[in-house]
Every structure is written in structure tokens, then in C-alpha cells.
Design a protein around this motif. Structure first.
Motif, PDB file in Angstrom:
ATOM      1  N   ILE A  38     -34.856   7.323  18.052  1.00 61.28           N
ATOM      2  CA  ILE A  38     -34.777   7.844  16.696  1.00 61.28           C
ATOM      3  C   ILE A  38     -35.287   9.270  16.661  1.00 61.28           C
ATOM      4  O   ILE A  38     -36.086   9.682  17.496  1.00 61.28           O
ATOM      5  N   PRO A  39     -34.807  10.042  15.692  1.00 59.92           N
ATOM      6  CA  PRO A  39     -35.287  11.409  15.557  1.00 59.92           C
ATOM      7  C   PRO A  39     -36.641  11.395  14.867  1.00 59.92           C
ATOM      8  O   PRO A  39     -37.077  10.383  14.335  1.00 59.92           O
ATOM      9  N   GLU A  40     -37.253  12.525  14.893  1.00 63.28           N
ATOM     10  CA  GLU A  40     -38.584  12.667  14.321  1.00 63.28           C
ATOM     11  C   GLU A  40     -38.543  12.494  12.808  1.00 63.28           C
ATOM     12  O   GLU A  40     -39.451  11.950  12.205  1.00 63.28           O
ATOM     13  N   GLU A  41     -37.481  12.979  12.233  1.00 64.98           N
ATOM     14  CA  GLU A  41     -37.432  12.982  10.775  1.00 64.98           C
ATOM     15  C   GLU A  41     -36.155  12.342  10.271  1.00 64.98           C
ATOM     16  O   GLU A  41     -35.093  12.486  10.851  1.00 64.98           O
ATOM     17  N   TYR A  42     -36.302  11.665   9.184  1.00 64.33           N
ATOM     18  CA  TYR A  42     -35.163  11.088   8.491  1.00 64.33           C
ATOM     19  C   TYR A  42     -35.353  11.444   7.031  1.00 64.33           C
ATOM     20  O   TYR A  42     -36.474  11.409   6.529  1.00 64.33           O
ATOM     21  N   MET A  83     -39.165   7.916  20.110  1.00 62.46           N
ATOM     22  CA  MET A  83     -38.886   9.061  19.257  1.00 62.46           C
ATOM     23  C   MET A  83     -38.579  10.291  20.099  1.00 62.46           C
ATOM     24  O   MET A  83     -39.286  10.583  21.055  1.00 62.46           O
ATOM     25  N   LEU A 112     -32.971   7.331   6.084  1.00 60.37           N
ATOM     26  CA  LEU A 112     -33.983   6.359   6.466  1.00 60.37           C
ATOM     27  C   LEU A 112     -33.611   4.925   6.091  1.00 60.37           C
ATOM     28  O   LEU A 112     -33.632   4.035   6.949  1.00 60.37           O
TER      29      LEU A 112
END
Lengths: 339, 339
Positions: free
Chosen positions: A69-73, A103, A78
Motif C-alpha cells: 500500500i502507498p503511504e497515503e490514501y 508500505m 481509503l
DNA sequence: TTGCACTGCGCAAGCGGTTGTTCTTATTTG
DNA sequence: CAAATAAGAACAACCGCTTGCGCAGTGCAA
């Protein structure tokens, strides 16, 4: 239960060798029905669970898969991811796999590398692919089984995704047929395959419906609130009667800006969007949008990965990943004409 | 690199025994500086990573920890969890642990049991505890190291949480001091410790500020939109001048209802909430609320768990989990008096 | 009766590490 | 200078499970 119960314990208790126990469990060797039943019932009673590490070490499988998963959603991505994740878990649970969460940062996939080189997983699901995806490249190069959840431009990559083109085609057609002739389009990152596909659907719908396409009311790369507001200002000058947002987060910003400008939805402008995200649940008016079956996306991705994992071994799984579903949910933002 | 490189390979290449290699890596035995350096540099060059399963099997550690999540999260909880998760990952990453995601359903912790009995994890972080938490009971009973992220009524459980009482005390005091004397309170599940603590803070603030408490404008268990709207109707009859929502999801519903009633914020009623969630980012007016440091919560939980894991072994970690921070973010909903 | 195929099961060698113990040198020390 | 001591490294067992191979016993056709 006091001590950990191992295969040796069982073997001893049953007066057989651990080989026999192991074979009974895996169903691989030739075991007489009698001893098999004895062992199986003993196992059931004593509630034996094989030690995953030992098992894994012996046959070079970890029974884990990594989800990258990426760091930010953002608030749209999300919940989307969360539901896909639930879909993945549905599959892994009865395939007896577990999920390792990894991550990655934009230019840093060290965690992924670590997990791979340490042999902690058998395969990988990429939960979001970037256009130039280090993770995918790495996995390809290392020949690690993986699938990408969502489109990617690289056809070497096993991937599952919704048919965004058709979805957008249908949505656009629907609106055009409702006499919304000047229908603007606002989309995100142009280099994303998703954006591209939706754009194509939009164009195709215009062609099919023989409605002229106006490039001046098509805006891509609408990534920042400020830019979205500028787009909005432009559009208000262009006498449009509808807007398709490719994304609920764009839509949210658009809506609050339009509200500040006292533009009424749907009276002045009709609005439609993608994702049917909860972020717009309480919006007045309710928003027409395309809802994807996120869980199914997860299930499909996971099944595909398991297929790949097993295929090298033996039997190809029979789970037929059907067409991924979506639904056009029609609400007030494109329909209500009087309140 | 063609084949997997193992400790035996290295030993062979260096002309030493695997014991020596193992000891140089772990730094446990006595190894001459010369051979140590030779081995270490060889390892670095050839980019050796020990096989996690083998290592785990040998010393009965998996180097992963399970994070237990519920099946569903709402739009406020989800981003909160996501940020906490990032905090956890920060810690696990340099402690060389990995995260196994485990989902439990309201009355079904089979996945957790499976993960435990299969020895797939060394410890557990509970991402949300229910009042009567099967997961916690099970872990307690099995003597599995775990910590609960967020409060629980069971003091046997290692837990980390923000000081909700003080937070709510400060928020309430602030509002009371701004001449908002009739300040309503709407909260969620009464049996949650969090709800209870915030309620206490609210009460204490009234006492400190010598303002009479009116139980008629305190509503708990506001779990459903319909009920929140009823509460809202009630409150509108009670001539209040402010409302504290214990939760942004309550606040969202409240706001849209108030808007439909043409009540102006903050002119008619001031509003404050908890979480400072992105769900309200684009709300007009912006909402005063308490923002917690979610990542820190995750870090704290994770450190605590690692402490427990190591403590049984040897050195207690020195990471001092400071006071968990929060911040009262003051926005238009409690301040603007003219527009 | 002998030969052979097959059934049911055990032996022992891994999988890739860790670690208590022992062995061989090198270094102190009385 | 002999003897005690410490340093550096190797042996081998073990963690819990899998699996190739081998061996005894049975059934059946030749």
C-alpha cells in the motif's frame, strides 16, 4: 493444554512415525483407512495446528502474501481500499493464507525488498500502481508472483480492474440522453490508465450519440483544489449543463466551490461522479455516481494471485473471475428538477 | 544473483563454519576482528538476508505481529486507523518486524485463533476493542503478548490511549469561557470508556467553571442518524448555544440536519467536535475540533508491545512513551460571529 | 512355489538457521 | 618454563515439518 503439541507428539501418542502423521494430514502418501481415521480424530480432539514456520521452511512456502500500500490514501481511496481488502481477506481466509501489510513510499520500496529477500511472503498484491512503478519492476525482475489491483500500462503485469471505459461510456450516454448536451469532464492524473480509459468512454459516448465533442470543457490532471476551482470558473463561463467528475474527491471540492458561488445542483448544473463514496453520503443533493464492487475487485485479485502461485505447482484453480461489476446509481444531482 | 544465498554458502565461501557466520551476524560469540570483517563485508557485497522462516523456527520467533481490525470502519475511524497504522509501521520497520493483518467479526475470532495457533505472530495489537472483547479474553487466556490501541475497561490489558477526559475538559472549558453557557453534549456508545471519559471531562469543566449542569442537554448512545436528528429537534427546543459532538460522524449528520433546518453555524449555534477528520475538511463553516496525534498512538502501542516481547527476553526497551498529544483546533464553527 | 506389484509405513536427510559444548591454539601468569 | 586461562572457531543437536527411498507384508497370476 499445557505444551505445544507437535507432529512428533502425535506420532508418539499414536505409535506411528511422524511421516505417517504428516502424510495423513496432507493426504499425499498411502495410509490405511484405519490409521488415518485414528490420527485424524486424535488431531481433531487435541486441536493440533501445524507450526507454520516449520511447515514453511520444509516446503519453501510461507503461506503469506504481501499487500503493498502507498503511504497515503485520500478519503475516497481509503474506503475503496478497505473494501477491496475485505474481499482479499475472504479469499485468503479459506485458502489458509495470511496478509502481510507492506508500505512503500514514492521512491522507496525498501520494505518490499526486505519482505521479499527475507522470504516472508509467497506472492504480492499491489494495491495501487504508479505509472512508473518501482515495485512492479522489482517484482518482475525478481520473478516474484504478483498481481496488480487496478490497471497498469504494463501488459506483462497480471492485473485485475473494472472496465472503466464502458462504465464511463454508459454514464456519459445516460446523461447525454437526458438532454445534457454540454457535458464537461474533470479527471485526475492523465497518465493513469484509469483516467485514460474513462476519457475514452466519454469520447465514445459522444460519438455514439452523435454529439460534438468540445475539448474546451474537458479537464484532466485536476489534482489540486485550487486548480479545480479554476476549472470551475472556466466552466461557468462556458455555459455547460453537466459535469462528470472522475473521482469523488474532485467532486467534493467542486461541490463546495459551486455552493459558494450559489450555483444550484441540479437546477443549474447536473453532476455525476465515480465511486459513490461515503464522503458524499450526506451531501444535499445526493450525487449520481458509479459504484464499483470493491470487494469483488479484491477477491478477483487474490484469486488471480493464488492461481499463479498454484499454477507453477499443479492444478490451476477453477475460480472463474467473472466480469467485475459496477452500478450506475442515479440520484438527485442529475434528476431532480424541482424541489 | 542466481541461487538463494544461505548461511552455508557463506560459510563455505569464507572457509569457516556456519556457526562462525551466525555468530558474527548476531554478534553473540567471540569472533576475531579479522574474520568478522571478512564475513561482514562478504555479506554486505553479496547482499545476504537470512531466511526469516528458518531463523524464526530456530529461535521460536516469527518477527511479525498481528494487527486485529474489525470488519467495518466508518469514515472517521478509518483514516484514524490508517494513520495509527502508519505509526505502527514506523516502529516495526526498524525493529525488523512485519505486520500481519487479521480481521475479526463481532462474534467470531477464528482468524485470530488461527494465526495464534499456527504460530504466525509473536504478539498482537488490537486496533479496536469492544466492551466485551472476545479477542482480548482469548489472548489473555492464552498468555499471548498484546496491547490494545485505545481504552478498555479491563486493567489487565496493556493499553495506550489519549487522555480523553482532559481533552474534553479543555474543550468544554474553552467554550464555556467564550460565554457559551448552555452547551449540549452528544456522544456515542455509553459503554465505551472513551465516551465515559469525555463525559467526565465535560462534567468536570462545568464544575470548575461553576456552571450548572443540565442533564437534559446531554445525549449519549447517539448511534443512528435518525436518533441524532431527534436529539437535534429536542435541543432546538431547549435554547442552547453550543453543541459538542464526541465524534465527527455524529457531527456530520448533525450539520446536515441543522442546515436543512436553516440553522446557522456559528451564528445560531456553535459547534465543536472530535477527531478533526478529513470528512469535514470542506465543510463550510470549518469546524472546531480536537485532533489527536494518531501516528503517535500507533507508535506508542507498538513500542509497548515490543517492550513486552523483549522484556520476557532481556533488556527492557528504553523508548519512553511520552504523553500522547492532542490539539484543540479552533475554527469558524465556534468563533466567527459575522461573515 | 516363485515372482511381482502393490500397500502401508518408517528411516533419515533435508529446509536454513541458532547455540551449548568441545577442541585447538594463543596468551597470561606464578 | 610449565601450567592455567582465555580466545577463536568447529561439532552436532535441535526447531517442527516434508519427502525420496527403502523395506516388510499381502494378494494374485504364472
Amino acid at each position: 493444554m499445557s505444551k505445544k503439541i507437535t507432529i512428533d507428539n502425535i506420532a508418539a501418542a499414536m505409535g506411528v512415525s511422524k511421516t505417517t502423521v504428516s502424510r495423513t494430514i496432507s493426504g499425499k502418501g498411502r495410509i490405511s483407512a484405519k490409521t488415518r481415521d485414528r490420527i485424524l480424530s486424535y488431531i481433531a480432539e487435541n486441536n493440533y495446528n501445524p507450526h507454520a514456520l516449520a511447515k514453511g521452511l520444509a516446503n519453501s512456502k510461507t503461506y503469506n502474501i504481501a499487500i503493498v500500500i502507498p503511504e497515503e490514501y485520500n478519503l475516497v481511496e481509503l474506503p475503496f481500499f478497505q473494501k477491496s481488502l475485505m474481499g482479499i481477506l475472504e479469499i485468503t481466509e479459506d485458502a489458509d493464507y495470511d496478509i502481510l501489510l507492506v508500505m512503500v513510499k514514492p521512491n522507496d520500496i525498501t520494505q518490499l525488498i526486505k519482505v521479499i529477500t527475507n522470504n516472508k511472503v509467497d506472492g504480492v498484491i499491489l494495491a495501487r500502481t504508479y505509472q512508473k512503478d518501482m515495485a512492479a519492476e522489482y517484482l518482475l525482475e525478481q520473478k516474484i508472483p504478483f498481481v496488480s489491483m487496478g490497471s497498469s500500462n504494463n501488459e506483462l503485469i497480471a492485473q485485475v480492474d473494472n472496465d472503466h471505459q464502458t462504465a464511463c461510456y454508459e454514464l456519459t450516454s445516460l446523461l447525454l440522453s437526458q438532454d445534457i448536451k454540454r457535458l464537461a469532464l474533470i479527471g485526475g492524473d492523465e497518465s493513469h490508465v484509469v483516467t485514460e480509459n474513462r476519457y475514452r468512454g466519454y469520447v465514445r459516448a459522444h460519438q455514439t450519440n452523435i454529439i460534438p465533442l468540445d475539448q474546451d470543457i474537458i479537464y484532466l490532471n485536476a489534482l489540486y483544489p485550487a486548480y479545480i476551482q479554476r476549472i470551475c470558473d472556466d466552466l461557468l463561463k462556458s455555459r455547460i449543463d453537466g459535469i462528470i467528475c472522475m473521482d469523488d474527491s474532485i467532486c467534493t471540492i467542486l461541490l463546495s466551490y459551486l455552493k459558494s458561488k450559489k450555483i444550484l445542483i441540479p437546477e443549474d448544473i447536473k453532476i455525476a461522479s465515480f465511486y459513490h463514496s461515503a464522503i458524499l453520503d450526506h451531501n444535499i443533493p445526493s450525487i449520481t455516481s458509479i459504484k464499483f464492487d470493491e470487494a469483488e475487485l479484491g477477491r478477483a485479485a487474490c484469486c488471480k494471485l493464488l492461481d499463479i502461485l498454484n499454477e507453477s505447482a499443479k492444478t490451476p484453480m477453477e475460480k472463474p473471475v467473472g466480469q467485475l461489476r459496477y452500478e450506475i446509481i442515479i440520484r438527485e444531482s442529475t434528476t431532480k428538477t424541482s424541489s
